[in-house]
Design an enzyme around this catalytic site. Sequence first.
Site, PDB file in Angstrom:
ATOM      1  N   CYS A 232       4.422   7.092 -10.273  1.00  0.00           N
ATOM      2  CA  CYS A 232       4.042   7.071  -8.809  1.00  0.00           C
ATOM      3  C   CYS A 232       3.262   6.300  -8.010  1.00  0.00           C
ATOM      4  O   CYS A 232       2.382   5.738  -8.642  1.00  0.00           O
ATOM      5  CB  CYS A 232       3.724   8.805  -8.668  1.00  0.00           C
ATOM      6  SG  CYS A 232       3.497   9.125  -6.920  1.00  0.00           S
TER       7      CYS A 232
ATOM      8  N   SER B 182       0.713   6.992  -6.436  1.00  0.00           N
ATOM      9  CA  SER B 182      -0.684   7.315  -6.483  1.00  0.00           C
ATOM     10  C   SER B 182      -1.440   6.852  -7.839  1.00  0.00           C
ATOM     11  O   SER B 182      -2.309   6.411  -7.447  1.00  0.00           O
ATOM     12  CB  SER B 182      -0.844   8.962  -6.544  1.00  0.00           C
ATOM     13  OG  SER B 182      -0.179   9.408  -5.346  1.00  0.00           O
TER      14      SER B 182
ATOM     15  N   HIS C  54      -2.330   3.557  -6.876  1.00  0.00           N
ATOM     16  CA  HIS C  54      -3.366   3.423  -5.720  1.00  0.00           C
ATOM     17  C   HIS C  54      -4.768   3.337  -6.656  1.00  0.00           C
ATOM     18  O   HIS C  54      -5.671   2.837  -6.071  1.00  0.00           O
ATOM     19  CB  HIS C  54      -3.471   4.902  -4.993  1.00  0.00           C
ATOM     20  CG  HIS C  54      -2.492   5.003  -3.716  1.00  0.00           C
ATOM     21  ND1 HIS C  54      -2.023   3.599  -3.174  1.00  0.00           N
ATOM     22  CD2 HIS C  54      -1.932   5.972  -3.133  1.00  0.00           C
ATOM     23  CE1 HIS C  54      -1.197   3.911  -2.185  1.00  0.00           C
ATOM     24  NE2 HIS C  54      -0.911   5.301  -2.230  1.00  0.00           N
TER      25      HIS C  54
ATOM     26  N   HIS D 161       0.820  11.247 -13.795  1.00  0.00           N
ATOM     27  CA  HIS D 161       0.668  12.642 -13.181  1.00  0.00           C
ATOM     28  C   HIS D 161       2.349  13.347 -12.885  1.00  0.00           C
ATOM     29  O   HIS D 161       2.149  14.218 -12.274  1.00  0.00           O
ATOM     30  CB  HIS D 161      -0.094  12.988 -11.907  1.00  0.00           C
ATOM     31  CG  HIS D 161       0.494  12.144 -10.874  1.00  0.00           C
ATOM     32  ND1 HIS D 161       0.341  10.530 -10.516  1.00  0.00           N
ATOM     33  CD2 HIS D 161       1.178  12.364  -9.545  1.00  0.00           C
ATOM     34  CE1 HIS D 161       0.889  10.392  -9.482  1.00  0.00           C
ATOM     35  NE2 HIS D 161       1.295  11.350  -8.922  1.00  0.00           N
TER      36      HIS D 161
ATOM     37  N   CYS E 125       5.958  15.495  -9.634  1.00  0.00           N
ATOM     38  CA  CYS E 125       5.208  14.953  -8.671  1.00  0.00           C
ATOM     39  C   CYS E 125       6.416  14.690  -7.461  1.00  0.00           C
ATOM     40  O   CYS E 125       6.481  15.430  -6.391  1.00  0.00           O
ATOM     41  CB  CYS E 125       4.374  13.919  -8.767  1.00  0.00           C
ATOM     42  SG  CYS E 125       3.702  13.315  -7.132  1.00  0.00           S
TER      43      CYS E 125
HETATM   44  P1  CND Z   1       6.648   4.038  -2.839  1.00  0.00           P
HETATM   45  O1  CND Z   1       5.535   2.762  -2.875  1.00  0.00           O
HETATM   46  O2  CND Z   1       7.533   3.953  -3.863  1.00  0.00           O
HETATM   47  O3  CND Z   1       7.063   4.197  -1.251  1.00  0.00           O
HETATM   48  C1  CND Z   1       6.544   3.622  -0.127  1.00  0.00           C
HETATM   49  C2  CND Z   1       7.577   3.063   0.907  1.00  0.00           C
HETATM   50  O4  CND Z   1       6.784   2.464   1.927  1.00  0.00           O
HETATM   51  C3  CND Z   1       8.208   1.767   0.372  1.00  0.00           C
HETATM   52  O5  CND Z   1       9.608   2.029   0.427  1.00  0.00           O
HETATM   53  C4  CND Z   1       7.679   0.927   1.321  1.00  0.00           C
HETATM   54  O6  CND Z   1       8.589  -0.228   1.437  1.00  0.00           O
HETATM   55  C5  CND Z   1       7.446   1.457   2.467  1.00  0.00           C
HETATM   56  N1  CND Z   1       6.318   0.957   3.282  1.00  0.00           N
HETATM   57  C6  CND Z   1       5.088   0.112   2.918  1.00  0.00           C
HETATM   58  N2  CND Z   1       4.661   0.021   4.184  1.00  0.00           N
HETATM   59  C7  CND Z   1       5.127   0.147   5.157  1.00  0.00           C
HETATM   60  C8  CND Z   1       5.069   0.251   6.449  1.00  0.00           C
HETATM   61  N3  CND Z   1       3.882  -0.490   7.086  1.00  0.00           N
HETATM   62  N4  CND Z   1       5.895   0.746   7.385  1.00  0.00           N
HETATM   63  C9  CND Z   1       6.889   1.452   6.792  1.00  0.00           C
HETATM   64  N5  CND Z   1       7.280   1.397   5.634  1.00  0.00           N
HETATM   65  C10 CND Z   1       6.418   0.868   4.851  1.00  0.00           C
HETATM   66  O7  CND Z   1       5.518   5.172  -2.983  1.00  0.00           O
HETATM   67  P2  CND Z   1       5.887   6.742  -3.393  1.00  0.00           P
HETATM   68  O8  CND Z   1       7.196   7.148  -2.792  1.00  0.00           O
HETATM   69  O9  CND Z   1       5.915   6.825  -4.666  1.00  0.00           O
HETATM   70  O10 CND Z   1       4.629   7.385  -2.731  1.00  0.00           O
HETATM   71  C11 CND Z   1       4.470   7.552  -1.407  1.00  0.00           C
HETATM   72  C12 CND Z   1       2.960   8.067  -0.736  1.00  0.00           C
HETATM   73  O11 CND Z   1       3.000   9.508  -1.409  1.00  0.00           O
HETATM   74  C13 CND Z   1       2.076   7.339  -1.621  1.00  0.00           C
HETATM   75  O12 CND Z   1       0.783   7.118  -0.622  1.00  0.00           O
HETATM   76  C14 CND Z   1       1.578   8.329  -2.631  1.00  0.00           C
HETATM   77  O13 CND Z   1       0.141   8.048  -3.004  1.00  0.00           O
HETATM   78  C15 CND Z   1       1.577   9.392  -2.012  1.00  0.00           C
HETATM   79  C16 CND Z   1       1.737  10.793  -2.767  1.00  0.00           C
HETATM   80  C17 CND Z   1       1.467  11.843  -2.190  1.00  0.00           C
HETATM   81  C18 CND Z   1       1.407  13.074  -2.911  1.00  0.00           C
HETATM   82  C19 CND Z   1       0.706  14.310  -2.425  1.00  0.00           C
HETATM   83  O14 CND Z   1       0.804  15.264  -3.161  1.00  0.00           O
HETATM   84  N6  CND Z   1       0.774  14.246  -1.055  1.00  0.00           N
HETATM   85  C20 CND Z   1       1.599  12.985  -4.208  1.00  0.00           C
HETATM   86  N7  CND Z   1       2.131  11.884  -5.031  1.00  0.00           N
HETATM   87  C21 CND Z   1       2.394  10.768  -4.076  1.00  0.00           C
HETATM   88 ZN    ZN Z   2       2.599  11.434  -7.220  1.00  0.00          ZN
END
Ligand code: CND
Ligand code: ZN
Length: 375
Positions: free
Chosen positions: A47, A49, A52, A68, A175
């Site tokens: 993921c 995260s 990150h 996770h 997740c």
């Molecule tokens: P992933 O990196 O696969 O997806 C992110 C997407 O965003 C990609 O398709 C990128 O091309 C796109 N992107 C990047 N920059 C931009 C921009 N400026 N404008 C538009 N699109 C853009 O990430 P993921 O799907 O694994 O995770 C997404 C987020 O969710 C990430 O920040 C992660 O840390 C978070 C997350 C949150 C939680 C929670 O519990 N809230 C749990 N896990 C992950």
């Molecule tokens: Zn996650």
Amino acid sequence: MSTAGKVIKCKAAVLWEIKKPFSIEEVEVAPPKAYEVRIKMVATGICRSDDHVVNGNLSTPLPGVLGHEGAGIVESIGEGVTAVKPGDNVIPLFTPQCGKCAVCKHPEANNCVKLGLTNPPGTMQDGTTRFTCKGKPIHHFAHTSTFSEYTVVDEISVVKIDAAAPLEKVCLIGCGFSTGYGSAVKVAKVTPGSTCAVFGLGGVGLSVVIGCKAAGAARIIAVDINKDKFAKAKELGATECINPQDFQKPIHEVLKEMTGGGVDFSFEVIGRIDTVMEALSCCHESYGTSVIVGVPPGSQNLSVSPMQLLTGRTWKGAFFGGFKSKDSVPKLVADFMANKFPLNPLITHVLPFEKINEGFDLLRSGKSIRTVLTF
Ligand code: CND
Ligand code: ZN
Ligand code: ZN
């Protein structure tokens, strides 16, 4: 020969410091203490995260074992454990559910006081670690540490699931899928016939799309700067796909024009401050709801005019899709087994665990949705 009660030597991906690749190391995994569970991992997703942490945007004590989004089989249990037994198929829970705190007792909230994400100790609840490598204690991450052949978790951070569920798929319920799907159906409570905008089409964002569709949204506008993500978004329910780089004006203005004043529900699923603002601004000023799902760099703050909310907008955020983890994960697994939603389209790559760095490269280059590592 039973391994219960003994130290297990196995392979784990150790992150020694930020901005470095993972090292596959031999680690020692101590037996579970009271109210702890040792799990043989079968599969884990990668993921953003986790990335990150690698790039320094999410702080956790290192060296550590990250990961996770896993699924595995209970190898042994510590004294007093009643929730699971050896041989059970389980999913580790990065959002625990202690069942006793004010949050767990609240009917809606899921951010259990034991989560401690803002100041993670990187240990088990007793303040010590079960991982050792080269004589050094290695930290835990997010109560789960799934990037290891064996991991130890607190009993409040693991739940039993259907023995028939394919672990190399339902690990995503640990997740990415649940976080995205729940953000739509549980946090935003997307309504039938509504218009939604989803910023970011990774594993989590596409799961938001799946959730919006399941909730009956009429329009789902998918937003990403990587147009290679659009085909899958459409396959999963997006009705339109737009790339902010194709427009001169800010994307929230484009979305307002497309929808006659703003969307009903917007989701930021990237983890950037600027897109959190775009997502907020694109929802209708009088009745729109915007949900923060992405995890932005801990060091950055937003500056927002209160007028954005005074007009009637709602602004929310949640971990793990707002789901109470122990209550919801077995049900989500059952729903997957009953074909109520798909996971296969989210899994673009399957790699042996040792190729973890390749899996992260696929994520960083935008080529993968979810890579599942198998043990
Ligand atoms: P992933 O990196 O696969 O997806 C992110 C997407 O965003 C990609 O398709 C990128 O091309 C796109 N992107 C990047 N920059 C931009 C921009 N400026 N404008 C538009 N699109 C853009 O990430 P993921 O799907 O694994 O995770 C997404 C987020 O969710 C990430 O920040 C992660 O840390 C978070 C997350 C949150 C939680 C929670 O519990 N809230 C749990 N896990 C992950
Ligand atoms: Zn996650
Ligand atoms: Zn709790």
